[in-house]
Design a protein around this motif. Structure first.
Motif, short mmCIF file in Angstrom:
data_model
loop_
_atom_site.label_atom_id
_atom_site.label_comp_id
_atom_site.label_asym_id
_atom_site.label_seq_id
_atom_site.Cartn_x
_atom_site.Cartn_y
_atom_site.Cartn_z
N UNK A 135 45.49 26.58 31.60
CA UNK A 135 44.57 26.01 32.09
C UNK A 135 44.39 26.73 33.34
N UNK A 136 45.19 26.36 34.30
CA UNK A 136 45.34 27.09 35.63
C UNK A 136 45.75 28.55 35.10
N UNK A 137 46.24 29.38 34.75
CA UNK A 137 46.11 30.67 34.47
C UNK A 137 44.96 30.96 34.67
N UNK A 138 43.69 30.39 33.25
CA UNK A 138 42.60 30.84 33.49
C UNK A 138 41.64 30.98 34.18
N UNK A 139 41.67 29.76 35.16
CA UNK A 139 40.75 29.87 36.92
C UNK A 139 41.01 30.26 37.38
N UNK A 140 42.61 30.68 37.84
CA UNK A 140 43.02 31.79 37.78
C UNK A 140 42.46 33.25 38.29
N UNK A 141 42.43 33.30 36.53
CA UNK A 141 41.73 35.00 36.16
C UNK A 141 40.34 34.56 36.18
N UNK A 142 39.84 34.06 36.24
CA UNK A 142 38.48 33.67 36.41
C UNK A 142 38.21 34.16 38.13
N UNK A 143 38.70 33.06 39.04
CA UNK A 143 38.65 33.28 41.02
C UNK A 143 40.48 33.70 40.71
N UNK A 144 40.16 35.45 41.06
CA UNK A 144 41.16 35.39 41.43
C UNK A 144 41.86 34.74 43.11
N UNK A 145 40.32 35.76 43.66
CA UNK A 145 40.58 35.44 45.03
C UNK A 145 40.54 33.84 45.68
N UNK A 146 40.64 32.88 45.20
CA UNK A 146 40.50 31.37 45.28
C UNK A 146 41.23 31.48 46.45
N UNK A 147 42.43 31.36 46.36
CA UNK A 147 43.60 31.06 47.59
C UNK A 147 43.19 32.21 48.67
N UNK A 148 42.90 32.53 48.69
CA UNK A 148 43.29 33.64 49.71
C UNK A 148 41.90 32.92 50.85
N UNK A 149 43.03 33.66 52.34
CA UNK A 149 41.71 32.59 53.76
C UNK A 149 40.11 33.83 53.62
N UNK A 150 39.51 33.32 53.90
CA UNK A 150 38.23 34.07 53.83
C UNK A 150 38.15 35.65 54.70
N UNK A 151 38.12 35.50 55.50
CA UNK A 151 37.98 36.67 55.84
C UNK A 151 39.68 37.55 56.39
N UNK A 152 40.26 37.27 55.83
CA UNK A 152 41.62 38.10 55.84
C UNK A 152 42.38 38.04 56.74
#
Length: 116
Positions: A92-109
């Motif tokens: 389940x965690x891997x599927x969520x990470x695959x669906x949205x790989x940039x979720x944990x990154x900061x918004x502006x880089x």
């Protein structure tokens, strides 16, 4: 019917049920039946008298021998279920990470230095 004989029958049913093994698919009916048998067995254990005849002692020894087989099988099945649940959580965690790989990154880089 004597309480020990009832307990012996319930233990035999539990032994037969656990000996069939945990099914790979559709486990809910298996687990429901297992819980039902364990509840029945607990009620039968609580209704046991304090003094036993020789026949009841012999039946008690048979119950103890079956229980020595039941306990490790139940423990193994419990571990298998726990392992399957942990695998499902990881998937389940891997599927969520695959669906949205940039979720944990900061918004502006931007990079934030944690040292002060």
């Amino acid at each position: 019917m004597p309480a020990v004989k009832i307990l012996l029958e319930i233990t035999k049913n539990l032994y037969d049920h656990v000996s069939t093994g945990l099914p790979k698919e559709d486990r809910e009916p298996y687990i429901e039946r297992l819980n039902e048998l364990i509840d029945q067995r607990q009620a039968a254990i609580q209704s046991l008298p304090g003094i036993y005849s020789e026949d009841e002692q012999r039946m008690g020894n048979m119950i103890v021998k079956m229980n020595e087989t039941i306990d490790p099988l139940l423990a193994r099945q419990f571990e298998e279920i726990k392992h399957d649940l942990s695998l499902m959580k990881r998937k389940k965690v891997k599927n969520v990470q695959y669906a949205n790989p940039y979720q944990t990154l900061s918004g502006d880089g931007m990079y934030f230095d944690k040292k002060k």
